[in-house]
Design a protein around this motif. Structure first.
Motif, PDB file in Angstrom:
ATOM      1  N   ALA A  54       0.830  -1.210   0.000  1.00  0.00           N
ATOM      2  CA  ALA A  54       0.000   0.000   0.000  1.00  0.00           C
ATOM      3  C   ALA A  54       0.864   1.259   0.000  1.00  0.00           C
ATOM      4  O   ALA A  54       0.520   2.262  -0.642  1.00  0.00           O
ATOM      5  CB  ALA A  54      -0.924  -0.009   1.212  1.00  0.00           C
ATOM      6  N   ILE A  55       1.987   1.214   0.719  1.00  0.00           N
ATOM      7  CA  ILE A  55       2.914   2.352   0.700  1.00  0.00           C
ATOM      8  C   ILE A  55       3.422   2.583  -0.718  1.00  0.00           C
ATOM      9  O   ILE A  55       3.488   3.723  -1.203  1.00  0.00           O
ATOM     10  CB  ILE A  55       4.070   2.112   1.685  1.00  0.00           C
ATOM     11  N   GLY A  56       3.783   1.501  -1.399  1.00  0.00           N
ATOM     12  CA  GLY A  56       4.269   1.630  -2.780  1.00  0.00           C
ATOM     13  C   GLY A  56       3.208   2.183  -3.711  1.00  0.00           C
ATOM     14  O   GLY A  56       3.482   3.069  -4.533  1.00  0.00           O
ATOM     15  N   ARG A  70      -0.536   9.861  -3.496  1.00  0.00           N
ATOM     16  CA  ARG A  70      -1.614   9.999  -2.516  1.00  0.00           C
ATOM     17  C   ARG A  70      -1.096   9.798  -1.093  1.00  0.00           C
ATOM     18  O   ARG A  70      -0.081   9.141  -0.880  1.00  0.00           O
ATOM     19  CB  ARG A  70      -2.726   8.970  -2.788  1.00  0.00           C
ATOM     20  N   GLN A  71      -1.809  10.392  -0.145  1.00  0.00           N
ATOM     21  CA  GLN A  71      -1.537  10.131   1.263  1.00  0.00           C
ATOM     22  C   GLN A  71      -2.187   8.808   1.636  1.00  0.00           C
ATOM     23  O   GLN A  71      -3.266   8.472   1.140  1.00  0.00           O
ATOM     24  CB  GLN A  71      -2.099  11.261   2.133  1.00  0.00           C
ATOM     25  N   ASN A 104       9.276  13.446   3.871  1.00  0.00           N
ATOM     26  CA  ASN A 104       8.337  13.759   2.786  1.00  0.00           C
ATOM     27  C   ASN A 104       8.271  12.654   1.742  1.00  0.00           C
ATOM     28  O   ASN A 104       8.005  12.922   0.556  1.00  0.00           O
ATOM     29  CB  ASN A 104       8.691  15.100   2.116  1.00  0.00           C
ATOM     30  N   TYR A 105       8.550  11.422   2.180  1.00  0.00           N
ATOM     31  CA  TYR A 105       8.373  10.315   1.245  1.00  0.00           C
ATOM     32  C   TYR A 105       6.885  10.032   1.049  1.00  0.00           C
ATOM     33  O   TYR A 105       6.411   9.856  -0.069  1.00  0.00           O
ATOM     34  CB  TYR A 105       9.098   9.061   1.743  1.00  0.00           C
ATOM     35  N   LEU A 106       6.154   9.991   2.155  1.00  0.00           N
ATOM     36  CA  LEU A 106       4.720   9.695   2.096  1.00  0.00           C
ATOM     37  C   LEU A 106       4.063  10.158   3.386  1.00  0.00           C
ATOM     38  O   LEU A 106       4.608   9.949   4.471  1.00  0.00           O
ATOM     39  CB  LEU A 106       4.504   8.179   1.923  1.00  0.00           C
ATOM     40  N   GLN A 107       2.916  10.802   3.269  1.00  0.00           N
ATOM     41  CA  GLN A 107       2.163  11.201   4.452  1.00  0.00           C
ATOM     42  C   GLN A 107       1.236  10.060   4.863  1.00  0.00           C
ATOM     43  O   GLN A 107       0.516   9.498   4.032  1.00  0.00           O
ATOM     44  CB  GLN A 107       1.337  12.465   4.168  1.00  0.00           C
ATOM     45  N   THR A 132      13.000   2.731  -6.850  1.00  0.00           N
ATOM     46  CA  THR A 132      13.085   1.449  -6.133  1.00  0.00           C
ATOM     47  C   THR A 132      13.942   1.580  -4.887  1.00  0.00           C
ATOM     48  O   THR A 132      13.594   1.069  -3.811  1.00  0.00           O
ATOM     49  CB  THR A 132      13.654   0.362  -7.054  1.00  0.00           C
ATOM     50  N   ASN A 133      15.075   2.247  -5.005  1.00  0.00           N
ATOM     51  CA  ASN A 133      15.965   2.419  -3.850  1.00  0.00           C
ATOM     52  C   ASN A 133      15.300   3.234  -2.751  1.00  0.00           C
ATOM     53  O   ASN A 133      15.431   2.924  -1.559  1.00  0.00           O
ATOM     54  CB  ASN A 133      17.266   3.079  -4.291  1.00  0.00           C
ATOM     55  N   ASP A 134      14.613   4.309  -3.128  1.00  0.00           N
ATOM     56  CA  ASP A 134      13.907   5.126  -2.134  1.00  0.00           C
ATOM     57  C   ASP A 134      12.828   4.307  -1.428  1.00  0.00           C
ATOM     58  O   ASP A 134      12.643   4.412  -0.208  1.00  0.00           O
ATOM     59  CB  ASP A 134      13.277   6.346  -2.803  1.00  0.00           C
ATOM     60  N   PHE A 135      12.124   3.518  -2.206  1.00  0.00           N
ATOM     61  CA  PHE A 135      11.066   2.675  -1.645  1.00  0.00           C
ATOM     62  C   PHE A 135      11.651   1.644  -0.678  1.00  0.00           C
ATOM     63  O   PHE A 135      11.136   1.443   0.431  1.00  0.00           O
ATOM     64  CB  PHE A 135      10.317   1.982  -2.785  1.00  0.00           C
ATOM     65  N   GLN A 136      12.748   1.028  -1.092  1.00  0.00           N
ATOM     66  CA  GLN A 136      13.360   0.009  -0.242  1.00  0.00           C
ATOM     67  C   GLN A 136      13.862   0.616   1.061  1.00  0.00           C
ATOM     68  O   GLN A 136      13.767  -0.010   2.135  1.00  0.00           O
ATOM     69  CB  GLN A 136      14.508  -0.674  -0.987  1.00  0.00           C
TER      70      GLN A 136
END
Length: 823
Positions: free
Chosen positions: A584-586, A593-594, A648-651, A752-756
């Motif tokens: 869901a984060i991905g 989206r938040q 600020n990757y994801l709220q 991908t790296n940021d997500f990981q």
């Protein structure tokens, strides 16, 4: 009515003469005034009338008569000598008659039938000047003055203001801080309400009339945000009943004063009260943030807290003292009316709500819930939320409390809560006759007709343990009630894992919609999802019980998993929760989206003590439902999770965010309309290809059904295209029917790296995604939840495809010598 009430009281004493003792008696118990008076209250309350002011005066007079009666009886009745030559009941009646005779002579040695007459006589004979001097009143008479609220009955030395009275003169040992006493105060309409600078103590006394309740919390700048939140929640609650100016933040340092007055919040300084200080001469300068962990410093904070309470009580104000991590929902006024006998009302650490609601007399109890009359163990008061009535007994108790804390030096592991319980007698302690308090406290003796008020360990002070459903812990509020306030008057953030300024406390406030200092914004686009659900509720244990490890510290992981089917099922469920949240984060990141966090159901709580949690998987003594809503910190390290939005990757929004009752839309924002605002994404079954539909047909279907069906395993780019093609990019809320096995990954290597990093460091780093503990030897008794498999990038991220989220086996903790994959 006055005559009826007085005769009722006398009738009860006559009944006592006929050996009609209270129904619950305890051997070796010294009778206190309130025991006889509680019996009188039964007869009074049985009439079912609401007491008028005049009737209440008669009740007060009868109470005082009963006190005098028992004073006479006590000399002939001591613990262990029940078979004295003089019947204590007869002595009580003789004492009652003697006290009446004394009153008729107009003596000021005890309270008169008419308190106003007594007050005027005391002021005249002893030269009392209200707000200036006690004159020649003895300490006993000073207490009577306070109990009779003489400040309201005698003209102060410098004239009355409009509608309020002056403060009582303070004795030398408990002198009010500079500026707190010595002058009459103005009427409520003329009180200082300039919150741009610190209030003087007299300003607070002006705003809170004698006999009314002052709300106070102590804080320094390090805990300033929580203190601001305390005020932002409480002030509107009080304003609804016209009491918006009866609360104050008592700041422990100058930095705190500046912080709170900048927000125009009512603030006063504690600099004149003694105890802890953070000025340049203070022992704790530079350690403001961590003083909670230094027992000596925190105990000095307790001294300051007690000093503030004493000052307000001596000025005739009742006091509600609550910690900064308390979030007020409703006023406690109705609660106070149900227990008029109580000198102190205190929260507790009880977690079993049904047990605690039943205060019928009985001996047995559950952990931390032994507050009913007859209980012989396990009472425990929590000093985070307390109410004190301005009575002489209460003042005496507070002075004892302050002095006991002040007498303890160094970093001994004794804080304000432990010392309060020692004074009440809930726990055994040495010194200052504290062990006698413990012996006399148990079994609990009723101090009210219904047994909801009990005597403390010296048999004179009366304490009400507020039900766990009213002064609610975070465990009751969040775990047991799923963030539904129900009957909670206040949420006190106890039973939250971590340190005092724990980010988990902030997250709990967000889930409850009670973080007023950081309101949730309503101006974004959001993604939500249905989390994994328990497939079944397994039994709590398998027999026989397994042996403990050789060190006696608990059980091996393998034996615990065999013994507790709930723990094994919980591990598998949380594995799925973690995989779904990762996906869901991905997807939320891909769609810009938040993310609204899920309502995460669990089958097992966690605890450092293995015997407190195994095999039943609920904390010992708690009425935890199974399944229950899992607090975020029971799975993740919230301090790490915060990095996801701090970078600020994801709220992330709390799981309650879309509930308009918990999170009403701020002014100017539109509340959520789930029927109109939510588009649901459904997934094609694995192996079933999506039907070839034109873009127009897809758009028409999404618009008419508020649903969009897409293939599993798509990459971030493919998901963006699918949503755009369906014309739903502007949907306020996109809801995924499931988030397991649905996300293919990010195509770009950098993404991908940021997500990981967000997943493996922020979400799952450190002690995150672990369960504690099958043993006190934590390296051997901790379990790790499965870490999801790394998603591919580039063309490998593209789908449709089948996605396997989890590895077959879990990684065992580093000193676990058993098989964590046994189940």
């Amino acid at each position: 009515m006055v005559l009826v009430m007085t005769l009722s009281s006398v009738s009860v004493l006559l009944l006592l003469a006929g050996n009609q003792r209270p129904t619950t008696t305890f051997r070796d118990y010294r009778p206190a005034a309130s025991e006889i008076w509680a019996t009188a209250a039964v007869a009074v309350s049985s009439a079912g009338d609401t007491l008028t002011e005049a009737a209440a005066g008669a009740v007060s007079a009868a109470s005082e008569a009963a006190q005098a009666a028992v004073d006479a009886a006590s000399s002939a009745f001591t613990p262990g000598t029940a078979s004295t030559s003089e019947d204590p009941t007869k002595a009580a009646i003789l004492g009652f008659a003697a006290s009446e005779a004394q009153r008729s002579r107009g003596s000021t040695e005890s309270a008169a039938d008419d308190p106003a007459t007594w007050c005027r006589a005391a002021a005249r004979e002893h030269g009392v000047q209200v707000g200036v001097s006690w004159g020649t009143l003895s300490e006993t008479q000073q207490r009577e003055w306070t109990d009779n609220r003489c400040d309201q009955r005698v003209r102060p030395a410098r004239g009355w203001g409009e509608g309020t009275s002056a403060t009582s003169p303070a004795g030398a040992a408990d002198a009010a801080p500079s500026g707190a006493a010595g002058t009459a105060v103005a009427g409520a309409s003329a009180c200082n309400r300039d919150h741009s600078k610190a209030l003087q103590p007299t300003d607070l006394l002006c705003r809170v009339p004698v006999g009314e309740l002052a709300f106070v919390s102590l804080a320094n700048a390090a805990y300033g945000e929580l203190a601001i939140n305390w005020a932002l929640l409480l002030l509107p609650v009080l304003e609804r009943v016209g009491h918006g100016d009866r609360a104050v933040i008592a700041s422990l340092d100058a930095e705190g004063v500046a912080m709170f007055t900048k927000r125009k919040l009512p603030t006063m300084s504690t600099s004149g009260f003694g105890g802890i200080t953070f000025d340049t001469r203070g022992a704790f300068k530079g350690q403001m943030d961590g003083f909670r962990w230094r027992t000596g410093a925190f105990r000095e904070y307790g001294v300051t807290k007690a000093a503030v309470i004493i000052w307000l009580l001596r000025s005739g104000r009742d006091v509600c003292m609550s910690d900064v991590d308390a979030a007020w929902i409703s006023t406690p006024y109705a609660l106070m009316q149900t227990v008029p006998e109580a000198d102190v009302l205190s929260g507790t650490d009880c977690l079993h709500v049904p047990w605690d609601a039943d205060r019928s007399p009985r001996k047995n109890t559950v952990k931390n819930c032994g507050h009913q009359s007859g209980s012989d163990a396990s009472a425990w008061f929590n000093t985070g939320v307390m109410i004190f009535r301005a009575r002489a007994r209460t003042i005496d108790l507070m002075i004892e409390w302050r002095d006991l804390m002040d007498s303890i030096k160094g970093d001994a592991q004794i804080d304000d809560q432990l010392t309060f319980n020692q004074l009440i007698g809930t726990v055994w302690a040495q010194g200052r006759n504290l062990k006698d308090r413990f012996k006399q406290f148990y079994p609990l003796k009723p101090a009210s007709a219904d047994g909801r008020v009990v005597f403390d360990g010296n048999g004179t002070r009366r304490v009400h343990a507020v039900p766990a459903s009213a002064f609610c812990s975070a465990h009751v509020y969040h775990v047991q009630q799923s963030a539904d306030p129900k009957a909670c008057l206040v949420l006190h953030l106890t039973f939250v894992e971590g340190w005092p300024k724990n980010p988990a406390k902030y997250w709990r406030l967000r889930e409850a919609g009670l973080l007023a200092v950081r309101p949730e914004p309503f101006d974004g686009k959001y993604l939500s999802f249905t989390p994994p659900q328990p497939r079944l509720i397994p039994p709590e244990r398998q027999l026989p019980d397994p042996p403990k490890t050789s060190d006696g510290k608990g059980w091996s992981v393998a034996n615990a998993l065999l013994w507790s089917p709930r723990l094994a099922a919980h591990l598998h469920l949380i594995d799925r929760h973690i995989a779904a949240l990762r996906n869901a984060i991905g997807i939320a990141r891909a769609l810009g989206r938040q993310l609204v966090m899920p309502r995460m159901l669990c089958l097992c709580e966690r605890a450092e003590g293995p015997t407190a949690i195994l095999p039943q998987c609920t904390i010992e003594g708690a009425s935890t439902p199974v399944p229950h809503v899992c607090p975020l910190e029971s799975v993740y390290d919230v301090a790490r999770v915060e990095n996801i939005w701090h970078r600020n990757y994801l709220q992330l929004r709390p799981w309650t965010f879309l509930n308009n009752t918990i999170h009403p839309a701020p002014t100017g924002s539109r509340p959520f309309d789930l029927a109109a605002d939510v588009l649901t994404v459904r997934w094609h079954a694995e192996g079933v290809a999506a039907a070839a539909l034109s873009s127009d047909r897809i758009r028409e279907h999404a618009a008419s059904t508020k649903e969009l069906t897409i293939a599993r395993g798509l990459s971030d780019v493919q998901l963006q295209q699918a949503v755009a093609e369906a014309g739903v990019s502007d949907a306020r809320v996109i809801h995924l029917e499931s988030a397991e096995g649905v996300f293919g990954g990010f195509e770009a290597v950098g993404a991908t790296n940021d997500f990981q990093k967000a997943i493996m460091s922020d979400l799952l780093g450190g002690w995150s995604a672990t369960w504690c503990c099958t043993s006190w030897n934590k390296p051997a008794g901790t379990l790790k939840f499965k870490r999801p498999l790394v998603l591919p990038s580039g063309r490998g991220a593209r789908g449709p495809k089948v996605v396997h989220d989890l590895p077959e086996k879990r990684e065992c903790y580093w000193q676990d010598q058993s098989d964590c994959n046994l189940i």
